[in-house]
Motif scaffolding. Structure first.
Motif, PDB file in Angstrom:
ATOM      1  N   ARG A 353       0.806  -1.315   0.099  1.00  0.00           N
ATOM      2  CA  ARG A 353       0.030  -0.171   0.159  1.00  0.00           C
ATOM      3  C   ARG A 353       0.863   1.413   0.006  1.00  0.00           C
ATOM      4  N   PRO A 367      -8.362  -2.727   5.765  1.00  0.00           N
ATOM      5  CA  PRO A 367      -8.372  -2.533   4.270  1.00  0.00           C
ATOM      6  C   PRO A 367      -9.555  -1.366   3.838  1.00  0.00           C
ATOM      7  N   LYS A 368     -10.647  -1.804   4.734  1.00  0.00           N
ATOM      8  CA  LYS A 368     -11.756  -0.541   4.396  1.00  0.00           C
ATOM      9  C   LYS A 368     -11.392   0.969   4.637  1.00  0.00           C
ATOM     10  N   PHE A 370      -8.040   1.895   4.120  1.00  0.00           N
ATOM     11  CA  PHE A 370      -7.366   2.018   3.167  1.00  0.00           C
ATOM     12  C   PHE A 370      -7.821   2.360   1.800  1.00  0.00           C
ATOM     13  N   GLU A 371      -9.255   1.905   1.796  1.00  0.00           N
ATOM     14  CA  GLU A 371     -10.005   2.463   0.703  1.00  0.00           C
ATOM     15  C   GLU A 371     -10.450   3.842   0.763  1.00  0.00           C
ATOM     16  N   VAL A 372     -10.652   4.198   2.060  1.00  0.00           N
ATOM     17  CA  VAL A 372     -11.132   5.602   2.215  1.00  0.00           C
ATOM     18  C   VAL A 372      -9.612   6.542   1.910  1.00  0.00           C
ATOM     19  N   GLU A 374      -7.394   5.971  -0.256  1.00  0.00           N
ATOM     20  CA  GLU A 374      -7.271   5.920  -1.741  1.00  0.00           C
ATOM     21  C   GLU A 374      -8.265   7.007  -2.440  1.00  0.00           C
ATOM     22  N   LEU A 375      -9.438   7.102  -1.834  1.00  0.00           N
ATOM     23  CA  LEU A 375     -10.470   8.072  -2.195  1.00  0.00           C
ATOM     24  C   LEU A 375     -10.237   9.468  -2.074  1.00  0.00           C
ATOM     25  N   ARG A 536     -14.156  -3.067  11.417  1.00  0.00           N
ATOM     26  CA  ARG A 536     -12.701  -3.088  11.079  1.00  0.00           C
ATOM     27  C   ARG A 536     -12.170  -3.413  12.584  1.00  0.00           C
TER      28      ARG A 536
END
Length: 683
Positions: A353, A367-368, A370-372, A374-375, A536
């Motif tokens: 990452r 991971p959830k 990490f998606e935030v 990325e946004l 999480r």
């Protein structure tokens, strides 16, 4: 029945009065030779009777000067003499003492008493008492009392039967017995179809092929109209002209009554006699209507019991599987060490990452999250408004600060304000500012938050709580980029980036006209949704470690360690208040602990949640107690879950559960349910 008194033949001494006892179809005679004769279900009595309606020590007959007295011994169902409930009464020859179904005649049996059976063909319900003699009135009242005692007995049997199939058979056997019908059918509405649940004959045997032996036309008429039908000769009854089933079955006597629950017909009880005309009377009709009301409630209770039992079994199986999975997972994570730091080392690190901006100050390995990130990488450089959604305590303000810190406005002000914390009458002044003299207390000019945040970021926390008037003014500012201080005339240009947040379903508020749709479009160009801590869970260990390290550094002392059981309970807890609740709990535990945090110090709500997950011990409890407790547990969990789903809106919850609002209130009080509110404080 067992008697410790002498039975006939008579003794050679002075004559003693007799007690002629009729019980379970047999008759015995006992001479009252003792001064006090006790009667009841216990073998300690002088006369022991085998009647479930009798108390252990029910009543006694005592010899007094000049006669005999019967005295009730505070029995459960009372003692009757000649059909009248008594506490103490002098007995005369021919008096009838009744305990449930057992009858005892003092000294002799009256000549008019010849049959103890209930005859529903006698119009005891309809007889005008004023027009008949006293002896006839007694007989009518006695017969009425018999039928209501029979109803009471039936009701007790219905209340004690919770298996639906057994209950339906019991209802129908009772109906066939009392009405002396040839056959009986019990039908329940299932969707658009009437289904025969049980069919019985006079010998209490199931009827084979019942669908072809009943007039569905009559049953459907009663079902649709909700009105009972009584016919002494159905073939010649004009009401049934065109009913082919009546003629095919050559029906004679028919009686059909609706089963109603909460004013709605849910089924019918149907009895007939294909050979005798006028087999049923108005008394049969009235008795069956009363019984059907009792049956409706009993059927509902049995259904609820079976549904809850089935649901509880499914929930128990799921709970066991989840518990085993959790135990396996925890063993893998915690088997090598009790120390929290070593448990953290076992968690996987995702070195692949890489993010455009630095988010290291946000503690997570999820991971959830990490998606935030990325946004956020994609939207931080722009100036578009961002709406952050998530439960209270999930870190919405932390995300808002990350957007500002990494964006082009990082050198300017980041201004945060909770819209729910400002009184409505001060909102306009707080956001737009005011001039001196604008209102009482305005002693000088004041800049509003829009001015302070000019060229920077304005974070609007709990934006969904903004009043309708302020929503309109905010929309104007966001459209034109202009504000005017309260009481002022000058128009001021402002350039702010709006980042908003709410823990409410703002889309539902728009549908309910509580939040402006056009304003939502303005603040919701980009949506960021934060997961709750229970989704999480892998972050719980490192968050605990982070908070413990922060406390140790602040207090300049060694970092506390966490016991295995305490970690297990913290890890399993769902944290409705999310990260804020977890931080508050760690702060509390640190204040109460010396070297290691033990499980016994955890908050009561965490310990209670843990105890609910454990398999209860049923040792020493009867099956009835176990079933009652299990049903209550399932009922409590279903009500609690439904309340949470509907955000504790009781009217909607009651509607969803199919119960009344007062019933829901009583259940909440019974189980001590309270609404879990998140801890106060900032994000």
């Amino acid at each position: 029945m067992v008697s410790k008194s002498s039975l006939t033949p008579r003794s050679t001494g002075p004559r003693h009065p007799r007690l002629i006892i009729r019980e379970n179809g047999s008759e015995k005679v006992v001479e009252l030779t003792t001064k006090v004769t006790s009667i009841g279900r216990s073998h300690e009595n002088t006369i022991e009777i085998d009647d479930l309606n009798s108390s252990r020590k029910h009543c006694q007959i005592e010899r007094k000067a000049g006669g005999y007295l019967v005295t009730d011994l505070k029995s459960r169902n009372g003692t009757l003499v000649n059909g009248i409930l008594v506490l103490r009464k002098e007995l005369r020859p021919g008096d009838c003492i009744e305990i449930g179904k057992t009858r005892m005649y003092f000294d002799r049996i009256p000549t008019e008493i010849s049959d103890d059976t209930i005859d529903l063909n006698t119009d005891f319900f309809l007889e005008p008492l004023a027009e008949i003699g006293e002896e006839a009135q007694v007989q009518v009242l006695r017969k009425e009392r018999e039928i209501f005692l029979k109803l009471l007995e039936v009701n007790r049997n219905l209340s004690s039967t919770l298996v639906l199939a057994d209950l339906l058979d019991l209802i129908l056997d009772t109906v066939v017995e009392v009405t002396t019908a040839e056959r009986g059918f019990l039908m329940i509405q299932n969707g658009k179809e009437m289904v025969i649940q049980t069919a019985r004959n006079v010998d209490r045997e199931k009827i084979k092929g019942p669908d072809f032996k009943v007039s569905r036309s009559i049953a459907e008429f009663v079902m649709e109209s909700g009105a009972a039908i009584l016919s002494g000769n159905a073939v010649d009854d004009r009401r049934f002209t065109g009913y082919a089933s009546v003629y095919e079955l050559n029906m004679k006597s028919v009686l059909c009554v609706p089963i109603k629950l909460r004013g709605q017909t849910t089924g019918v009880i149907y009895v007939d006699n294909r050979f005798d005309q006028e087999a049923f009377s108005q008394n049969h009709l009235r008795w069956l209507e009363i019984l059907s009301d009792q049956a409706a409630v009993a059927i509902m209770n049995a259904r609820l019991f079976e549904e809850n039992r089935s649901r509880q079994h499914e929930l128990e199986e799921v709970r066991k599987r989840l518990e085993q999975v959790n135990l396996d997972l925890e063993e893998k994570v915690l088997s090598k060490s009790i120390q929290l730091e070593e448990a953290i080392k076992l968690l996987p690190k995702d070195s692949s990452r890489s993010f455009k901006y630095d988010y290291d100050y946000i503690v997570t390995r999820s991971p959830k999250m990490f998606e935030v990130f990325e946004l956020l990488d994609k939207v931080t450089d722009s100036n578009v408004p961002v709406l952050i959604l998530g439960e209270s305590g999930t870190g919405k303000e932390l995300i808002a600060r990350a957007i500002h810190k990494n964006g082009p406005r990082q050198q300017k002000q980041f201004v945060s304000e909770n819209c729910a914390a400002i009184p409505v009458n001060l909102l306009e002044s707080e956001f737009f500012g005011h001039v001196r003299g604008a209102f009482t207390g305005a002693t000088r000019d004041k800049r509003g938050l829009f001015e302070i945040a000019d060229d920077g970021t304005l974070f609007l926390d709990e934006v969904a709580d903004m009043s309708a008037e302020m929503q309109t003014k905010f929309l104007r500012v966001l459209q034109d980029g202009e504000i005017r201080r309260v009481g002022g005339k000058d128009i001021l240009k402002v350039n702010v980036r709006i980042v908003s947040a709410t823990n409410k379903n703002i889309y539902d508020l728009v549908r309910q006209s509580q939040f402006r749709e056009d304003l939502l479009y303005r603040i919701n160009v980009i949506t960021v949704t934060l997961p709750p801590l229970r989704e999480r869970r892998e972050d719980i260990p490192i968050l605990i470690d982070h908070f413990l390290s922060k406390i140790a550094q602040r207090n300049q002392q060694d970092k506390l360690t966490l016991g295995r059981e305490a970690f297990h309970l913290l890890y399993q807890y769902d944290w409705p208040g999310n990260i804020r609740e977890l931080e508050n709990e760690i702060e509390r535990l640190a204040a109460l602990s010396e070297d290691q945090i033990e499980a016994k110090l955890l908050s009561p709500n965490i310990l209670a949640k843990a105890s609910n997950r454990r398999i209860p011990s049923f040792e020493g409890k009867s099956l009835k107690e176990v079933v009652a407790r299990t049903v209550e547990d399932v009922e409590m969990q279903v009500i609690k879950s439904t309340l949470s789903h509907h955000r504790w809106k009781k009217s909607k919850t009651a509607e969803a559960l199919g119960i009344s609002r007062p019933t829901l209130d009583s259940k909440i009080l019974k189980y001590g349910l309270t609404r879990e509110r998140p801890a106060s404080g900032s994000e």
